[in-house]
Design a protein around this motif. Structure first.
Motif, PDB file in Angstrom:
ATOM      1  N   PHE A 196     -65.839  18.787 -12.064  1.00 37.82           N
ATOM      2  CA  PHE A 196     -67.147  19.265 -11.638  1.00 37.82           C
ATOM      3  C   PHE A 196     -68.199  18.160 -11.668  1.00 37.82           C
ATOM      4  O   PHE A 196     -69.030  18.082 -10.762  1.00 37.82           O
ATOM      5  CB  PHE A 196     -67.577  20.411 -12.551  1.00 37.82           C
ATOM      6  N   ASN A 197     -68.163  17.314 -12.674  1.00 38.95           N
ATOM      7  CA  ASN A 197     -69.268  16.372 -12.860  1.00 38.95           C
ATOM      8  C   ASN A 197     -69.358  15.319 -11.758  1.00 38.95           C
ATOM      9  O   ASN A 197     -70.384  14.668 -11.611  1.00 38.95           O
ATOM     10  CB  ASN A 197     -69.163  15.684 -14.222  1.00 38.95           C
ATOM     11  N   ILE A 198     -68.295  15.160 -10.946  1.00 38.11           N
ATOM     12  CA  ILE A 198     -68.370  14.166  -9.879  1.00 38.11           C
ATOM     13  C   ILE A 198     -68.708  14.787  -8.537  1.00 38.11           C
ATOM     14  O   ILE A 198     -68.920  14.073  -7.550  1.00 38.11           O
ATOM     15  CB  ILE A 198     -67.065  13.357  -9.754  1.00 38.11           C
ATOM     16  N   TYR A 199     -68.762  16.103  -8.503  1.00 34.72           N
ATOM     17  CA  TYR A 199     -68.994  16.788  -7.238  1.00 34.72           C
ATOM     18  C   TYR A 199     -70.481  16.929  -6.936  1.00 34.72           C
ATOM     19  O   TYR A 199     -71.290  17.186  -7.827  1.00 34.72           O
ATOM     20  CB  TYR A 199     -68.372  18.186  -7.262  1.00 34.72           C
ATOM     21  N   ARG A 200     -70.822  16.781  -5.671  1.00 35.52           N
ATOM     22  CA  ARG A 200     -72.113  17.234  -5.197  1.00 35.52           C
ATOM     23  C   ARG A 200     -72.006  18.742  -5.023  1.00 35.52           C
ATOM     24  O   ARG A 200     -71.088  19.235  -4.375  1.00 35.52           O
ATOM     25  CB  ARG A 200     -72.476  16.602  -3.853  1.00 35.52           C
ATOM     26  N   MET A 201     -72.944  19.458  -5.596  1.00 33.69           N
ATOM     27  CA  MET A 201     -72.944  20.912  -5.532  1.00 33.69           C
ATOM     28  C   MET A 201     -74.107  21.381  -4.686  1.00 33.69           C
ATOM     29  O   MET A 201     -75.173  20.740  -4.659  1.00 33.69           O
ATOM     30  CB  MET A 201     -73.025  21.518  -6.927  1.00 33.69           C
ATOM     31  N   GLY A 202     -73.908  22.502  -4.025  1.00 35.06           N
ATOM     32  CA  GLY A 202     -74.967  22.995  -3.164  1.00 35.06           C
ATOM     33  C   GLY A 202     -74.961  24.499  -3.023  1.00 35.06           C
ATOM     34  O   GLY A 202     -73.988  25.177  -3.378  1.00 35.06           O
ATOM     35  N   TRP A 203     -76.066  24.978  -2.529  1.00 31.08           N
ATOM     36  CA  TRP A 203     -76.217  26.388  -2.156  1.00 31.08           C
ATOM     37  C   TRP A 203     -76.528  26.446  -0.664  1.00 31.08           C
ATOM     38  O   TRP A 203     -77.389  25.692  -0.167  1.00 31.08           O
ATOM     39  CB  TRP A 203     -77.335  27.048  -2.948  1.00 31.08           C
ATOM     40  N   TYR A 204     -75.823  27.320   0.006  1.00 30.32           N
ATOM     41  CA  TYR A 204     -76.046  27.591   1.416  1.00 30.32           C
ATOM     42  C   TYR A 204     -76.241  29.090   1.574  1.00 30.32           C
ATOM     43  O   TYR A 204     -75.909  29.870   0.677  1.00 30.32           O
ATOM     44  CB  TYR A 204     -74.844  27.118   2.248  1.00 30.32           C
ATOM     45  N   ARG A 205     -76.759  29.492   2.708  1.00 28.75           N
ATOM     46  CA  ARG A 205     -76.933  30.917   2.953  1.00 28.75           C
ATOM     47  C   ARG A 205     -76.661  31.245   4.418  1.00 28.75           C
ATOM     48  O   ARG A 205     -76.812  30.389   5.294  1.00 28.75           O
ATOM     49  CB  ARG A 205     -78.332  31.377   2.559  1.00 28.75           C
ATOM     50  N   GLN A 206     -76.289  32.485   4.633  1.00 27.65           N
ATOM     51  CA  GLN A 206     -76.047  32.961   5.987  1.00 27.65           C
ATOM     52  C   GLN A 206     -76.625  34.350   6.129  1.00 27.65           C
ATOM     53  O   GLN A 206     -76.197  35.289   5.442  1.00 27.65           O
ATOM     54  CB  GLN A 206     -74.549  32.957   6.310  1.00 27.65           C
ATOM     55  N   ALA A 207     -77.595  34.465   7.006  1.00 29.20           N
ATOM     56  CA  ALA A 207     -78.204  35.757   7.308  1.00 29.20           C
ATOM     57  C   ALA A 207     -77.440  36.400   8.463  1.00 29.20           C
ATOM     58  O   ALA A 207     -76.788  35.707   9.246  1.00 29.20           O
ATOM     59  CB  ALA A 207     -79.670  35.560   7.675  1.00 29.20           C
ATOM     60  N   PRO A 208     -77.525  37.710   8.595  1.00 27.58           N
ATOM     61  CA  PRO A 208     -76.824  38.395   9.673  1.00 27.58           C
ATOM     62  C   PRO A 208     -77.194  37.832  11.038  1.00 27.58           C
ATOM     63  O   PRO A 208     -78.383  37.665  11.352  1.00 27.58           O
ATOM     64  CB  PRO A 208     -77.290  39.845   9.526  1.00 27.58           C
ATOM     65  N   GLY A 209     -76.185  37.488  11.824  1.00 25.82           N
ATOM     66  CA  GLY A 209     -76.411  36.984  13.162  1.00 25.82           C
ATOM     67  C   GLY A 209     -76.858  35.541  13.239  1.00 25.82           C
ATOM     68  O   GLY A 209     -77.173  35.041  14.316  1.00 25.82           O
ATOM     69  N   LYS A 210     -76.870  34.859  12.093  1.00 27.15           N
ATOM     70  CA  LYS A 210     -77.318  33.468  12.082  1.00 27.15           C
ATOM     71  C   LYS A 210     -76.228  32.567  11.520  1.00 27.15           C
ATOM     72  O   LYS A 210     -75.298  33.023  10.862  1.00 27.15           O
ATOM     73  CB  LYS A 210     -78.594  33.330  11.252  1.00 27.15           C
ATOM     74  N   GLN A 211     -76.380  31.280  11.764  1.00 21.95           N
ATOM     75  CA  GLN A 211     -75.436  30.312  11.230  1.00 21.95           C
ATOM     76  C   GLN A 211     -75.721  30.057   9.751  1.00 21.95           C
ATOM     77  O   GLN A 211     -76.846  30.225   9.282  1.00 21.95           O
ATOM     78  CB  GLN A 211     -75.536  28.995  12.014  1.00 21.95           C
ATOM     79  N   ARG A 212     -74.681  29.622   9.067  1.00 26.40           N
ATOM     80  CA  ARG A 212     -74.857  29.231   7.672  1.00 26.40           C
ATOM     81  C   ARG A 212     -75.763  28.004   7.617  1.00 26.40           C
ATOM     82  O   ARG A 212     -75.616  27.071   8.420  1.00 26.40           O
ATOM     83  CB  ARG A 212     -73.501  28.929   7.037  1.00 26.40           C
ATOM     84  N   GLU A 213     -76.671  27.989   6.652  1.00 29.50           N
ATOM     85  CA  GLU A 213     -77.626  26.893   6.560  1.00 29.50           C
ATOM     86  C   GLU A 213     -77.754  26.405   5.120  1.00 29.50           C
ATOM     87  O   GLU A 213     -77.557  27.147   4.166  1.00 29.50           O
ATOM     88  CB  GLU A 213     -79.010  27.323   7.069  1.00 29.50           C
ATOM     89  N   LEU A 214     -78.117  25.133   5.028  1.00 24.31           N
ATOM     90  CA  LEU A 214     -78.339  24.523   3.731  1.00 24.31           C
ATOM     91  C   LEU A 214     -79.558  25.139   3.051  1.00 24.31           C
ATOM     92  O   LEU A 214     -80.587  25.382   3.696  1.00 24.31           O
ATOM     93  CB  LEU A 214     -78.569  23.024   3.905  1.00 24.31           C
ATOM     94  N   VAL A 215     -79.439  25.373   1.756  1.00 25.02           N
ATOM     95  CA  VAL A 215     -80.591  25.756   0.947  1.00 25.02           C
ATOM     96  C   VAL A 215     -80.992  24.583   0.052  1.00 25.02           C
ATOM     97  O   VAL A 215     -82.133  24.125   0.075  1.00 25.02           O
ATOM     98  CB  VAL A 215     -80.294  26.993   0.083  1.00 25.02           C
ATOM     99  N   ALA A 216     -80.034  24.096  -0.735  1.00 25.46           N
ATOM    100  CA  ALA A 216     -80.322  23.000  -1.659  1.00 25.46           C
ATOM    101  C   ALA A 216     -79.032  22.360  -2.122  1.00 25.46           C
ATOM    102  O   ALA A 216     -77.986  23.026  -2.169  1.00 25.46           O
ATOM    103  CB  ALA A 216     -81.102  23.501  -2.867  1.00 25.46           C
ATOM    104  N   THR A 217     -79.112  21.075  -2.450  1.00 26.67           N
ATOM    105  CA  THR A 217     -77.961  20.383  -3.027  1.00 26.67           C
ATOM    106  C   THR A 217     -78.411  19.545  -4.220  1.00 26.67           C
ATOM    107  O   THR A 217     -79.583  19.160  -4.324  1.00 26.67           O
ATOM    108  CB  THR A 217     -77.250  19.466  -2.022  1.00 26.67           C
ATOM    109  N   ILE A 218     -77.449  19.261  -5.083  1.00 20.83           N
ATOM    110  CA  ILE A 218     -77.681  18.377  -6.225  1.00 20.83           C
ATOM    111  C   ILE A 218     -76.451  17.498  -6.387  1.00 20.83           C
ATOM    112  O   ILE A 218     -75.326  17.990  -6.453  1.00 20.83           O
ATOM    113  CB  ILE A 218     -77.994  19.186  -7.508  1.00 20.83           C
ATOM    114  N   THR A 219     -76.674  16.198  -6.421  1.00 22.15           N
ATOM    115  CA  THR A 219     -75.555  15.278  -6.521  1.00 22.15           C
ATOM    116  C   THR A 219     -75.087  15.155  -7.974  1.00 22.15           C
ATOM    117  O   THR A 219     -75.726  15.672  -8.902  1.00 22.15           O
ATOM    118  CB  THR A 219     -75.933  13.884  -6.013  1.00 22.15           C
ATOM    119  N   SER A 220     -74.002  14.431  -8.149  1.00 19.51           N
ATOM    120  CA  SER A 220     -73.491  14.204  -9.497  1.00 19.51           C
ATOM    121  C   SER A 220     -74.509  13.442 -10.344  1.00 19.51           C
ATOM    122  O   SER A 220     -74.559  13.608 -11.561  1.00 19.51           O
ATOM    123  CB  SER A 220     -72.171  13.441  -9.449  1.00 19.51           C
TER     124      SER A 220
END
Length: 114
Positions: A29-53
């Motif tokens: 886990f500690n070497i991975y960049r982690m992120g949150w994405y979201r997908q609303a109905p009828g829309k493409q998945r989009e970036l919310v936030a990321t945090i690097t290692s």
């Protein structure tokens, strides 16, 4: 076996707050960049936030000033604190881990409604 498991979604009124959590297993886990994405109905998945290692943060414009991403490497967890939620934040929120490849969680529903 790699697993990313989100929790913390739910129904909240506009202006309210939620804290999403994601626990990872099967990866360094500690070497991975982690992120949150979201997908609303009828829309493409989009970036919310990321945090690097190393702790470098990146936010979508829609999240800046309202959402905060953080991680706890000792617990293999990444969080998304969401404040001042708006109707348009309604979506399925996904946790993602990236290093040599991407891994995704199953998602957690966030519904903002009065």
């Amino acid at each position: 076996q790699v697993q990313l498991v989100e929790s913390g979604g739910g129904l909240v009124q506009p202006g309210g707050s939620l804290r999403l959590s994601c626990v990872a297993s099967g990866i360094r886990f500690n070497i991975y960049r982690m992120g949150w994405y979201r997908q609303a109905p009828g829309k493409q998945r989009e970036l919310v936030a990321t945090i690097t290692s190393g702790g470098t943060l990146n936010y979508a414009d829609s999240a800046k000033g309202r959402f905060t991403i953080s991680r706890d490497n000792a617990k293999n967890m990444v969080y998304l604190q969401m404040n001042s939620l708006k109707l348009e934040d309604t979506a399925v929120y996904y946790c993602q881990g990236t290093w040599s490849r991407e891994y995704w969680g199953q998602g957690t529903q966030v519904t903002v409604s009065s």
